[in-house]
Design a protein around this motif. Sequence first.
Motif, mmCIF file in Angstrom:
data_model
loop_
_atom_site.group_PDB
_atom_site.id
_atom_site.type_symbol
_atom_site.label_atom_id
_atom_site.label_comp_id
_atom_site.label_asym_id
_atom_site.label_seq_id
_atom_site.Cartn_x
_atom_site.Cartn_y
_atom_site.Cartn_z
ATOM 1 N N VAL A 1 0.811 -1.213 0.000
ATOM 2 C CA VAL A 1 0.000 0.000 0.000
ATOM 3 C C VAL A 1 0.843 1.261 0.000
ATOM 4 N N VAL A 2 2.162 1.134 -0.205
ATOM 5 C CA VAL A 2 2.971 2.352 -0.233
ATOM 6 C C VAL A 2 2.416 3.376 -1.224
ATOM 7 N N PRO A 3 2.156 2.974 -2.489
ATOM 8 C CA PRO A 3 1.643 4.009 -3.406
ATOM 9 C C PRO A 3 0.309 4.629 -2.956
ATOM 10 N N PRO A 4 -0.724 3.821 -2.599
ATOM 11 C CA PRO A 4 -1.963 4.471 -2.160
ATOM 12 C C PRO A 4 -1.805 5.276 -0.872
ATOM 13 N N LEU A 5 -0.943 4.815 0.051
ATOM 14 C CA LEU A 5 -0.740 5.594 1.283
ATOM 15 C C LEU A 5 -0.139 6.948 0.958
ATOM 16 N N SER B 1 8.516 10.875 -4.880
ATOM 17 C CA SER B 1 9.788 10.189 -5.119
ATOM 18 C C SER B 1 10.144 9.286 -3.939
ATOM 19 N N ILE B 2 9.724 9.688 -2.710
ATOM 20 C CA ILE B 2 9.910 8.783 -1.571
ATOM 21 C C ILE B 2 9.132 7.490 -1.812
ATOM 22 N N ALA B 3 7.901 7.650 -2.331
ATOM 23 C CA ALA B 3 7.073 6.464 -2.593
ATOM 24 C C ALA B 3 7.755 5.537 -3.580
ATOM 25 N N ILE B 4 8.290 6.116 -4.659
ATOM 26 C CA ILE B 4 8.922 5.280 -5.686
ATOM 27 C C ILE B 4 10.141 4.568 -5.092
ATOM 28 N N TYR B 5 10.909 5.310 -4.278
ATOM 29 C CA TYR B 5 12.097 4.709 -3.657
ATOM 30 C C TYR B 5 11.702 3.542 -2.749
ATOM 31 N N LEU B 6 10.727 3.785 -1.864
ATOM 32 C CA LEU B 6 10.316 2.735 -0.921
ATOM 33 C C LEU B 6 9.736 1.536 -1.656
ATOM 34 N N GLU B 7 8.967 1.830 -2.700
ATOM 35 C CA GLU B 7 8.335 0.747 -3.436
ATOM 36 C C GLU B 7 9.399 -0.153 -4.036
ATOM 37 N N ARG B 8 10.454 0.458 -4.577
ATOM 38 C CA ARG B 8 11.518 -0.329 -5.185
ATOM 39 C C ARG B 8 12.274 -1.112 -4.135
ATOM 40 N N ARG B 9 12.547 -0.428 -3.000
ATOM 41 C CA ARG B 9 13.352 -1.036 -1.966
ATOM 42 C C ARG B 9 12.647 -2.193 -1.277
ATOM 43 N N TRP B 10 11.354 -2.023 -1.087
ATOM 44 C CA TRP B 10 10.610 -3.028 -0.318
ATOM 45 C C TRP B 10 9.930 -4.065 -1.184
ATOM 46 N N LYS B 11 10.133 -3.973 -2.467
ATOM 47 C CA LYS B 11 9.424 -4.871 -3.365
ATOM 48 C C LYS B 11 9.672 -6.313 -2.937
ATOM 49 N N VAL B 12 8.608 -7.093 -2.782
ATOM 50 C CA VAL B 12 8.766 -8.501 -2.426
ATOM 51 C C VAL B 12 8.775 -9.271 -3.727
ATOM 52 N N SER B 13 9.792 -10.105 -3.904
ATOM 53 C CA SER B 13 9.796 -10.890 -5.136
ATOM 54 C C SER B 13 8.883 -12.090 -4.948
#
Lengths: 280, 215
Positions: B141-145, B202-214
């Motif tokens: 939910v990083v992007p919607p949050l 840009s924080i959202a994009i960074y966190l989304e990339r960093r926390w992405k679960v494969s």
Amino acid sequence: MSSPTVLFDAPGPKARRRHRMISIFTVIALLAFLAVVIWRFNETGQLEYALWEPFVTPAYMELIGQATLDTLRTAAVAIVGAVAFGVIFATGKLSSHRIARWPSWLVVEFFRAVPLLMLIFFIWSLYGFKNGILIPLILGLILYNGSVLAEVFRAGMNAVPTGQVEAAYAIGMRKNAVMRLIQFPQAVKVMLPAIVSQCVVTLKDTSLGYYILAPGLTVAGRAIWREYDNRLQTALVLAAIYILLNLLLTWVARMLERRLNRSEANAARAVNEAARAARA
Amino acid sequence: MTVFFDNFDLFLRGFAETAKLLVAAGALAMVLGTLIAVTRVSPVKALRIVGTTYVSLVRNTPLLMLILLTYYGMPRLGIDFGFFGNITLAMGVYTSAFIAEALRSGVNGVPLGQAEAARAIGMPFGLTMTQVVLPQAFRLVVPPLVSQLIALTKNTSLAATFGIAEATFRLNGMLRDYASERWVIFAGYAAGYIVIVAVLSSIAIYLERRWKVSR
């Protein structure tokens, strides 16, 4: 999508007892909260009849009814304008010409990123801060909601299965005909729930007329509380009116959604998601 | 042009207030929103009803009404957290309903197998939620949050006439004082908001990339 029940086991006798305890506790806590609120109201004299009187006085009820109609009219005009704005800029964003795509993108992004109230203040300043005019409110609502709707329309057009579009091109249709005859009629159905929920947003935002003294519910409320010094009561009544109107609209959206079949419902959900993202 | 830069300190002070409101109301909204989201997926029906009612009431109330209630209403009842506190409360409560919705859809988006596996090894609801489902839901939910935080950024402008000199209040003042420069002033303040929005996304994009679960 999982149902919430996957998160826990079917409760056994012990868990059921615990759930019952939590339920009882919740109800008691709620009742206690309500009791405290009522006690505070009573203690501070906010339940005095004089403070609630205008809401049962015919003349003021008429004033509030009239203001509700004003607000609904403002919202309706704004929605119609926003749909027109959205169609134009969604078409621009979907265009294959860079010269149309680029400015459309810029306009939509700008009006989505700027606070609506700031927009309203600016347009108001162009009218010399005149009291009681609706134009700044309506224009602001059109620009903001139109930009969100442009995103909704774009997502809706793109949610039409690619097979449909390819088939249309295959039988020799041009882009214009494909968009108009193939994508648009199918997209409208899927977009309706998102459009209705945008109506809720617009209706809520009509309350911003308060800041520029534009006729509507909030300004009528202001007139009442200036006379009776009952801000708390007026705010409660106005909030109740807004909630009722919005629940009605939400119910319409749900009815519309229920009429879609499953693949359409999925597409509608995707469009709704896009709308939610666009609103911010 | 010069007018805008002559008053640059007002501009900066305005946006400092905006940022303060954003941080305070955002933190409150996160805490409240998470609690409400948990009640909405909990096994106890009474809690679910409370959560659903809260969300539908708050979401359908204009933010301005909540501000009127906390800013004018609460002090009448003898409850007063001061200008800033009351406004923060209204904004936090308003945003919390949207955050709860975003989190709930995130919880629903965590694959079934995860919750089932947690239950299979004997975790009760509390552990399943805190150890398995919510950590994954937060990533989803990083992007919607962040969209909700961006919406909150814009909503802080509603504090303008309630005794808080945030950016939109300053804008309004400057538009009144320097009518001939209004386009420059408007563009400047718009740019200020756009910078905040850009930083958040840009924080959202960074966190989304960093926390992405494969998966």
